[in-house]
Design a protein around this motif. Sequence first.
Motif, PDB file in Angstrom:
ATOM      1  N   ALA A   1      -6.046  12.567  -5.996  1.00 31.57           N
ATOM      2  CA  ALA A   1      -6.522  12.336  -7.375  1.00 31.57           C
ATOM      3  C   ALA A   1      -6.171  10.940  -7.871  1.00 31.57           C
ATOM      4  CB  ALA A   1      -5.906  13.374  -8.304  1.00 31.57           C
ATOM      5  N   ASP A   2      -5.016  10.401  -7.430  1.00 30.74           N
ATOM      6  CA  ASP A   2      -4.575   9.082  -7.912  1.00 30.74           C
ATOM      7  C   ASP A   2      -5.007   7.962  -6.980  1.00 30.74           C
ATOM      8  OD1 ASP A   2      -3.215  10.439  -9.880  1.00 30.74           O
ATOM      9  OD2 ASP A   2      -1.427  10.675  -8.616  1.00 30.74           O
ATOM     10  N   ALA A   3      -5.796   8.259  -5.949  1.00 29.30           N
ATOM     11  CA  ALA A   3      -6.051   7.265  -4.902  1.00 29.30           C
ATOM     12  C   ALA A   3      -7.182   6.304  -5.252  1.00 29.30           C
ATOM     13  CB  ALA A   3      -6.381   7.978  -3.596  1.00 29.30           C
ATOM     14  N   ASP A   4      -7.046   5.086  -4.734  1.00 33.23           N
ATOM     15  CA  ASP A   4      -8.156   4.129  -4.818  1.00 33.23           C
ATOM     16  C   ASP A   4      -9.162   4.426  -3.701  1.00 33.23           C
ATOM     17  OD1 ASP A   4      -7.116   2.511  -6.957  1.00 33.23           O
ATOM     18  OD2 ASP A   4      -5.624   1.788  -5.534  1.00 33.23           O
TER      19      ASP A   4
ATOM     20  N   VAL B   1      -5.291  11.492   3.676  1.00 32.99           N
ATOM     21  CA  VAL B   1      -4.363  10.933   2.671  1.00 32.99           C
ATOM     22  C   VAL B   1      -5.133  10.059   1.671  1.00 32.99           C
ATOM     23  CG1 VAL B   1      -2.336  10.915   4.182  1.00 32.99           C
ATOM     24  CG2 VAL B   1      -3.872   8.956   4.157  1.00 32.99           C
ATOM     25  N   GLY B   2      -4.498   9.842   0.525  1.00 32.44           N
ATOM     26  CA  GLY B   2      -5.049   8.912  -0.456  1.00 32.44           C
ATOM     27  C   GLY B   2      -4.308   7.597  -0.369  1.00 32.44           C
ATOM     28  N   LEU B   3      -5.009   6.516  -0.631  1.00 44.34           N
ATOM     29  CA  LEU B   3      -4.398   5.182  -0.564  1.00 44.34           C
ATOM     30  C   LEU B   3      -4.367   4.560  -1.946  1.00 44.34           C
ATOM     31  CD1 LEU B   3      -6.292   3.781   2.553  1.00 44.34           C
ATOM     32  CD2 LEU B   3      -3.862   4.279   2.440  1.00 44.34           C
TER      33      LEU B   3
ATOM     34  N   VAL C   1       0.844  -1.196   0.000  1.00 40.70           N
ATOM     35  CA  VAL C   1       0.000   0.000   0.000  1.00 40.70           C
ATOM     36  C   VAL C   1       0.882   1.250   0.000  1.00 40.70           C
ATOM     37  CG1 VAL C   1      -1.816   1.231   1.252  1.00 40.70           C
ATOM     38  CG2 VAL C   1      -1.742  -1.265   1.296  1.00 40.70           C
ATOM     39  N   THR C   2       0.512   2.237  -0.840  1.00 39.13           N
ATOM     40  CA  THR C   2       1.272   3.499  -0.849  1.00 39.13           C
ATOM     41  C   THR C   2       0.333   4.664  -0.573  1.00 39.13           C
ATOM     42  OG1 THR C   2       1.026   3.447  -3.260  1.00 39.13           O
ATOM     43  CG2 THR C   2       3.150   2.773  -2.369  1.00 39.13           C
ATOM     44  N   LEU C   3       0.894   5.725   0.008  1.00 38.52           N
ATOM     45  CA  LEU C   3       0.122   6.957   0.213  1.00 38.52           C
ATOM     46  C   LEU C   3       0.360   7.854  -1.003  1.00 38.52           C
ATOM     47  CD1 LEU C   3       0.639   7.906   3.982  1.00 38.52           C
ATOM     48  CD2 LEU C   3      -0.962   6.306   2.939  1.00 38.52           C
ATOM     49  N   VAL C   4      -0.737   8.309  -1.607  1.00 36.10           N
ATOM     50  CA  VAL C   4      -0.620   9.107  -2.846  1.00 36.10           C
ATOM     51  C   VAL C   4      -1.535  10.319  -2.736  1.00 36.10           C
ATOM     52  CG1 VAL C   4      -0.031   7.137  -4.317  1.00 36.10           C
ATOM     53  CG2 VAL C   4      -2.440   7.719  -3.927  1.00 36.10           C
TER      54      VAL C   4
END
Lengths: 361, 284
Positions: free
Chosen positions: A285-288, A333-335, A279-282
Amino acid sequence: MSGSLQLTGLTRVHTAGAAPALDDLTLAVPAGSCVAVLGPSGSGKSTVLRLTAGLDTPTRGSVHLDGRDLAGVVPERRGMAMVFQRPLLFPHLSVRDNVGFADRVRGLPRRQVRESAERYLELVQLGGFGHRPARALSGGQAQRVALARALAAEPRVLLLDEPFSALDTGLRQEMHELLADLRLRLAPTVLLVTHDPAEADALADTVAVLDAGRLQQLGPMRELYTRPRSLAVSRLLGGRTEVPGTVAGGRHRSALGDLELPAPAAEGRGVLVVRPEAVTLVAAADADARGTVVQVRRRGLRSLVTVEVAGAEPAAVDAELPPGQEAVVGAEVGLRIPLGARCVVPLADPREVASAHDGQR
Amino acid sequence: MTAAGRSGAGSRRATLLVLPAVVPVVVVVGAALTSAVLLSLGLTPLVGRPELSLDAWRATELGTSIRLSLAIAAGATAVATVVGLCLALAVTAGARRSRLLATLSSLTIPVPHLVGAAAMGLLLADAGFLPRLLGIAPADWPALVGGRWWIAVGAEYAWKESAFIALVVAGALSSRVASYTETAALLGAGRWARFRHVTLPLAAPALAASAAVSFVYTLGSYEVAALLGRPAPEPLPVLAVRLFTSIDLAARPQAAAVAVTTSALGLVAVLVALRSLRRLAAEQ
């Protein structure tokens, strides 16, 4: 030296009426390979070794070595050697006599026994230690001698019962490298029992996950990490994220949203499990999925971050951040959960899922 | 405080702690031995003038009694050691029947030697329980009680001491012998090789210590030999008691000479045992 081992339907019931310590285990250990049996305490993994070695008798099932049924064959005639958690060096013998023990009881000439013992001591990088009393060794040296003693018996199968678990991290790492080196040189057949996924990963070609006496999953460690078949396997291998939801048409619907799955999964309720490393923090806009950081724990240069995602059925997702990336509690945050890292396992008792989350917090 | 200072204080405290045990032993045993030595050398006679003399040492049949006492103690200890080791192995083997056997045998420990001697006499005498049970006439029954070979005496000591040896050896083996013998089995050692190369060496220190205690006890024990032995020759303790209780007061120095000899033999046995124990312990 290497033999091929086949365990079939191996079952051990210690007390009539009680749950079996080992239940219907079928496992193949091809010649020259290393298979690890991985499980928590009380999962029956040491019972596997005791039944294989002939130190205990199975209630049902069989042990075959190179196609020969070992039922009724005493331990000393099975062609196996075992290294235990404690070195168990014979305290009244020198290091050399410990290593030469198998040759000595075979009745080989004393000079030949000594030469062979020195050779195996060299193999475990303890050349010149032969004259020392067994009690004069450090923990790591004693375990090396125990390994040399087992190898000097030239067993068809080498059984390792959590042999390095009593050693500190540095020594354990050294022993892993030593065993990998010995596997390259001697290609022994190894059946290893451990509770440490990292050890199984470092040493074994194939890993059998055992829980409550039953085989949960068998395969290479990478596959177990990325495609666990059950919550038990996922948890045993350090999986922390468990998101309950519903599978329909190859997609998992949950608080994280509608996520595509890389492989077909059973329709209906299912738990999405994801490794924290994947899992990454993004950016949003790019997040799932999007959520709030609720906890940050240090892991050396890395951080383990727990992100809570709101919804009808709130979810908690753990992410391991690379060195240099930081997050603070309360941040939005985005995931990003890569497609290949998504895996759905059957839903156990919903209370179990909830309690598992509580336990991780 | 320096390390040397701490070590000195620790050593003084250890000495003080040991004193309550050491003082009575030194006073009682030291005083008794000193007075016995002086008496045997004619320096503290009950009647007459003190005069240094070895007459008491020459007058008694010391040589025969020493040989007899050593033979009884060695024979009984040898049998007790073998039986005790077997019992200890049975206990540590863990089989239910073996445990029952070991429990039954350990019941002999609280039975006093005097009671044991009486029971052995009733069992083994020519009109005893065993010949009657087997239907053998007294004339045809070997002289086990009061006979030439001191069989009943040796049997009683061996019976009692074997349980003591079994208890000590089983205690030393129980916590560790199973894992070592399993390791040896997986290295190809059969039953005999495991006993020879693993169990016996592991049991050796406890076996040697308990055998030494048994030997010294048997050497100095009076009642069993007095009850079940023949009138002559006499083992050292029987000889000492007879001379000491004799109406002839001139026999007292001889009794003291016999007692000093018995103590000296016991001391030599203990020193030999301690020496071998140190060697065995160094190997563990």
